[in-house]
Scaffold this motif. Structure first.
Motif, PDB file in Angstrom:
ATOM      1  N   VAL A  75       0.825  -1.201   0.000  1.00 43.83           N
ATOM      2  CA  VAL A  75       0.000   0.000   0.000  1.00 43.83           C
ATOM      3  C   VAL A  75       0.864   1.258   0.000  1.00 43.83           C
ATOM      4  CG1 VAL A  75      -1.636   1.342   1.389  1.00 43.83           C
ATOM      5  CG2 VAL A  75      -2.000  -1.106   1.036  1.00 43.83           C
ATOM      6  N   ARG A  76       1.999   1.204   0.655  1.00 47.04           N
ATOM      7  CA  ARG A  76       2.849   2.405   0.708  1.00 47.04           C
ATOM      8  C   ARG A  76       3.328   2.832  -0.671  1.00 47.04           C
ATOM      9  NH1 ARG A  76       6.534   2.003   6.259  1.00 47.04           N
ATOM     10  NH2 ARG A  76       4.772   1.643   7.659  1.00 47.04           N
ATOM     11  N   ARG A  77       3.325   1.924  -1.631  1.00 46.95           N
ATOM     12  CA  ARG A  77       3.705   2.300  -2.991  1.00 46.95           C
ATOM     13  C   ARG A  77       2.697   3.299  -3.568  1.00 46.95           C
ATOM     14  NH1 ARG A  77       8.932   0.972  -3.112  1.00 46.95           N
ATOM     15  NH2 ARG A  77       9.282  -1.247  -2.653  1.00 46.95           N
ATOM     16  N   LEU A  78       1.461   3.281  -3.074  1.00 47.52           N
ATOM     17  CA  LEU A  78       0.455   4.216  -3.551  1.00 47.52           C
ATOM     18  C   LEU A  78       0.712   5.623  -3.019  1.00 47.52           C
ATOM     19  CD1 LEU A  78      -2.796   2.072  -3.230  1.00 47.52           C
ATOM     20  CD2 LEU A  78      -1.246   2.302  -5.179  1.00 47.52           C
ATOM     21  N   GLU A  79       1.516   5.731  -1.979  1.00 44.95           N
ATOM     22  CA  GLU A  79       1.905   7.052  -1.491  1.00 44.95           C
ATOM     23  C   GLU A  79       3.068   7.604  -2.299  1.00 44.95           C
ATOM     24  OE1 GLU A  79       0.380   6.483   3.094  1.00 44.95           O
ATOM     25  OE2 GLU A  79       2.411   5.868   2.562  1.00 44.95           O
ATOM     26  N   GLU A  80       3.908   6.709  -2.829  1.00 40.44           N
ATOM     27  CA  GLU A  80       4.999   7.139  -3.701  1.00 40.44           C
ATOM     28  C   GLU A  80       4.472   7.509  -5.088  1.00 40.44           C
ATOM     29  OE1 GLU A  80       7.629   3.815  -3.755  1.00 40.44           O
ATOM     30  OE2 GLU A  80       7.902   3.794  -1.581  1.00 40.44           O
ATOM     31  N   ASN A  81       3.501   6.716  -5.573  1.00 38.93           N
ATOM     32  CA  ASN A  81       2.888   6.942  -6.880  1.00 38.93           C
ATOM     33  C   ASN A  81       1.377   6.856  -6.715  1.00 38.93           C
ATOM     34  OD1 ASN A  81       5.374   6.856  -8.743  1.00 38.93           O
ATOM     35  ND2 ASN A  81       5.577   4.955  -7.558  1.00 38.93           N
ATOM     36  N   PRO A  82       0.737   7.953  -6.331  1.00 41.99           N
ATOM     37  CA  PRO A  82      -0.694   7.917  -5.999  1.00 41.99           C
ATOM     38  C   PRO A  82      -1.560   7.357  -7.124  1.00 41.99           C
ATOM     39  CG  PRO A  82       0.288   9.995  -5.298  1.00 41.99           C
ATOM     40  CD  PRO A  82       1.326   9.284  -6.112  1.00 41.99           C
ATOM     41  N   SER A  83      -2.544   6.549  -6.716  1.00 46.76           N
ATOM     42  CA  SER A  83      -3.503   5.966  -7.655  1.00 46.76           C
ATOM     43  C   SER A  83      -4.867   5.932  -6.969  1.00 46.76           C
ATOM     44  CB  SER A  83      -3.081   4.552  -8.075  1.00 46.76           C
ATOM     45  OG  SER A  83      -4.094   3.931  -8.844  1.00 46.76           O
ATOM     46  N   PRO A  84      -5.648   6.998  -7.084  1.00 47.31           N
ATOM     47  CA  PRO A  84      -6.975   7.009  -6.442  1.00 47.31           C
ATOM     48  C   PRO A  84      -7.830   5.814  -6.848  1.00 47.31           C
ATOM     49  CG  PRO A  84      -6.388   9.203  -7.226  1.00 47.31           C
ATOM     50  CD  PRO A  84      -5.340   8.273  -7.765  1.00 47.31           C
ATOM     51  N   TRP A  85      -7.697   5.359  -8.087  1.00 51.83           N
ATOM     52  CA  TRP A  85      -8.495   4.214  -8.540  1.00 51.83           C
ATOM     53  C   TRP A  85      -8.154   2.977  -7.720  1.00 51.83           C
ATOM     54  CZ3 TRP A  85      -8.584  -0.720 -10.198  1.00 51.83           C
ATOM     55  CH2 TRP A  85      -9.706  -1.157 -10.917  1.00 51.83           C
ATOM     56  N   LEU A  86      -6.851   2.708  -7.536  1.00 52.65           N
ATOM     57  CA  LEU A  86      -6.455   1.523  -6.772  1.00 52.65           C
ATOM     58  C   LEU A  86      -6.780   1.679  -5.293  1.00 52.65           C
ATOM     59  CD1 LEU A  86      -3.074   0.207  -8.226  1.00 52.65           C
ATOM     60  CD2 LEU A  86      -5.289  -0.941  -8.190  1.00 52.65           C
ATOM     61  N   GLU A  87      -6.615   2.884  -4.745  1.00 51.57           N
ATOM     62  CA  GLU A  87      -6.981   3.089  -3.344  1.00 51.57           C
ATOM     63  C   GLU A  87      -8.446   2.737  -3.125  1.00 51.57           C
ATOM     64  OE1 GLU A  87      -5.869   6.728  -1.401  1.00 51.57           O
ATOM     65  OE2 GLU A  87      -4.094   6.922  -2.678  1.00 51.57           O
ATOM     66  N   ASP A  88      -9.288   3.153  -4.055  1.00 52.87           N
ATOM     67  CA  ASP A  88     -10.706   2.829  -3.937  1.00 52.87           C
ATOM     68  C   ASP A  88     -10.929   1.328  -4.092  1.00 52.87           C
ATOM     69  OD1 ASP A  88     -13.620   3.665  -3.925  1.00 52.87           O
ATOM     70  OD2 ASP A  88     -13.507   2.628  -5.849  1.00 52.87           O
ATOM     71  N   PHE A  89     -10.207   0.706  -5.022  1.00 53.89           N
ATOM     72  CA  PHE A  89     -10.359  -0.737  -5.220  1.00 53.89           C
ATOM     73  C   PHE A  89      -9.925  -1.494  -3.974  1.00 53.89           C
ATOM     74  CE2 PHE A  89      -8.630  -4.871  -6.526  1.00 53.89           C
ATOM     75  CZ  PHE A  89      -9.760  -5.419  -7.109  1.00 53.89           C
ATOM     76  N   PHE A  90      -8.772  -1.134  -3.417  1.00 52.99           N
ATOM     77  CA  PHE A  90      -8.282  -1.802  -2.209  1.00 52.99           C
ATOM     78  C   PHE A  90      -9.221  -1.588  -1.023  1.00 52.99           C
ATOM     79  CE2 PHE A  90      -3.510  -1.575  -3.511  1.00 52.99           C
ATOM     80  CZ  PHE A  90      -3.707  -2.627  -4.390  1.00 52.99           C
ATOM     81  N   GLY A  91      -9.990  -0.527  -1.053  1.00 53.46           N
ATOM     82  CA  GLY A  91     -10.856  -0.208   0.075  1.00 53.46           C
ATOM     83  C   GLY A  91     -12.201  -0.906   0.045  1.00 53.46           C
ATOM     84  N   THR A  92     -12.423  -1.795  -0.930  1.00 50.69           N
ATOM     85  CA  THR A  92     -13.681  -2.544  -1.004  1.00 50.69           C
ATOM     86  C   THR A  92     -13.386  -4.026  -0.905  1.00 50.69           C
ATOM     87  OG1 THR A  92     -14.575  -0.836  -2.480  1.00 50.69           O
ATOM     88  CG2 THR A  92     -15.779  -2.915  -2.352  1.00 50.69           C
ATOM     89  N   VAL A  93     -13.741  -4.629   0.221  1.00 49.43           N
ATOM     90  CA  VAL A  93     -13.435  -6.038   0.489  1.00 49.43           C
ATOM     91  C   VAL A  93     -14.749  -6.790   0.671  1.00 49.43           C
ATOM     92  CG1 VAL A  93     -12.318  -7.619   2.113  1.00 49.43           C
ATOM     93  CG2 VAL A  93     -11.237  -5.440   1.577  1.00 49.43           C
TER      94      VAL A  93
END
Length: 484
Positions: free
Chosen positions: A245-263
């Motif tokens: 997940v910390r890779r999303l802070e280095e290279n932000p991806s709102p789409w993936l953050e939203d995807f990861f947030g739905t389980v």
């Protein structure tokens, strides 16, 4: 026998393993072979199963403990150690995580031959592919060197088991639980473009295709879709995440953050969600403490079987903070920090949330180059053990530190292989056992063994893979050698 024969088949073993993907990918995309040994770890199949069952119980207990903390009055114990995106995702998803397709518990085997659990891995519990590559390359190479019948080699591989197959079955079982009566036709293995372990993921994708699914390695910049997980125009029904997940802070991806947030997933079924709160070593310390705190065990809902797994395998571990506590032998410690500082040879300090072994300090290694390099990297200079304890107790980065009783282990003699030859090496060896949580049944998980000249074993940091072979397979290879 293998120590004498290894010189003959070792170089080819190393070349084969590298060609199949036993490698680390550097940031520039070049490949560095991961060392493999011509000398395996040999265990009874029943012992391999027992360790996987132990891993399953510890993993389930860690998930329960993390849930109890986050639902209780002190969620900052775990949330405080996470990065901003990790924290956001943990708060959004922890109530919905009931299945973990794959987990891994790392063990050292102590002088009494007991497997002692060092930590639980749930975020990216990798090496299913590496372990298979090492075992398959070893079995095939040794079998052919000993003139084992070619037509019978496949049966040896089947007998030894496959972590890639266990992972595939875990994903399918989890998918069927979420989508009754359905099987995924497409699987995306999500990772960075130059992920250090991308060769392993390509190996897994190839195996998944052999098993029957249309599988591909995909990267964050390739992914989109309003109502589906789509990469390069293809819709994927299941996603296997190999992305911190910390890779999303280095290279932000709102789409993936939203995807990861739905389980467990709306756009695709997603069975290995980010679960940093489960993997934090503070969670592991609370499992250890639950043995002496009935209230803690009851609050987490730990079963008798899970508590017994903790009792049998988890060394004494506590959050590293000042104040009184009970020590490893049940003795009263007036102040934990002072007691640890006074006896460096008994203890190991570990940052609660970190990876790669960068913030792990073994008390008895004070003064060695690895110890000094770590204190230099983290705190700007060499530190005595007492100075390190003082700094660690005050350091809240990554949720602070935990202290763990040292598990006594000794280096083993092995033969390290390269494409040009073999050389004897004295290696510290760990054992990692895979498991699943929340499935109707456990797949036939195995394990993986790593070896390192340093006491802190890490593949990306320079360790190697030791083939894990069942006793039955080893006997058949030995018979072939005797028949020559």
């Amino acid at each position: 026998m293998l120590r004498h024969q290894g010189a003959h088949f070792g170089p080819e073993l190393a070349r084969t393993a590298f060609q199949r993907g036993l490698a680390v990918t550097k940031k520039d995309g070049t490949l560095q072979p991961i060392p493999i040994t011509a000398t395996p770890v040999i265990l009874e199949a029943e012992e391999i199963r027992r360790r996987s069952e132990l891993s399953a119980r510890l993993s389930a207990a860690a998930l329960k403990m993390a849930e109890a903390v986050l639902a209780g009055s002190t969620p900052e114990v775990l949330l405080g150690g996470l990065s901003p995106v990790e924290r956001t995702l943990a708060e959004r998803t922890w109530r919905h995580v009931s299945r973990l397709a794959t987990t891994r518990v790392d063990f050292f085997v102590d002088a009494g031959q007991r497997a002692r659990a060092l930590e639980v891995n749930t975020t990216i519990p990798a090496m299913q592919g590496y372990s298979d590559i090492a075992a398959r390359a070893f079995i095939e190479g040794v079998a052919r060197h000993f003139r084992y019948p070619e037509r019978a080699i496949a049966s040896l591989l089947t007998l030894n088991g496959s972590n890639a197959l266990a992972l595939y079955r875990a994903l399918l079982d989890g998918y069927a639980a979420e989508r009754p009566g359905q099987m995924p036709e497409t699987i995306a293995l999500l990772c960075r473009r130059h992920d250090a372990q991308i060769t392993e993921l390509r190996y897994l994708a190839d195996r998944f295709r052999e098993f029957g699914a249309d599988a591909d390695v995909v990267h964050p910049e390739d992914v989109s879709g309003d109502d589906a997980f789509i990469a390069h125009g293809k819709k994927y029904q299941m996603v296997y995440r190999h992305l911190f997940v910390r890779r999303l802070e280095e290279n932000p991806s709102p789409w993936l953050e939203d995807f990861f947030g739905t389980v467990p997933g709306r756009k695709a079924v997603f069975l290995n969600p980010p679960t940093s709160q489960v993997e934090e070593k503070a969670t592991f310390a609370l499992l250890s403490e639950s043995l002496t705190s009935p209230e803690l065990a009851e609050g987490a809902g730990l079963t008798p079987e899970e508590l017994e797994a903790v009792r049998a395998s988890v060394p004494w571990t506590r959050r590293f903070k000042q104040g009184p506590t009970a020590g490893p032998g049940g003795e009263h410690l007036e102040d934990l920090v002072a007691a640890v500082a006074a006896e460096p040879r008994r203890f190991v300090l570990k940052r609660s949330w970190d990876y790669g072994g960068k913030a792990v300090f073994i008390g008895r290694s004070v003064g060695t180059v690895p110890y000094t390099e770590r204190t230099q990297a983290l705190y700007g200079g060499p530190l005595t053990w007492a100075e390190l304890c003082e700094r660690a107790a005050a350091d809240t980065t990554g949720g602070g530190y935990v202290v763990q009783e040292l598990v006594e282990t000794s280096p083993e003699d092995h033969l390290l292989c390269t494409g040009n030859g073999v050389l004897p090496a004295s290696l510290y060896v760990d054992y990692s056992a895979y498991a699943s949580v929340g499935l109707n049944r456990q797949p036939a998980w195995g394990g993986v063994c790593r070896g390192s000249m340093a006491e802190i074993v890490n593949i990306v940091g320079g360790g190697g893979v030791i083939p894990l072979i069942t006793t039955e397979v080893a006997r058949k290879l030995l018979m072939a050698w005797k028949a020559l």
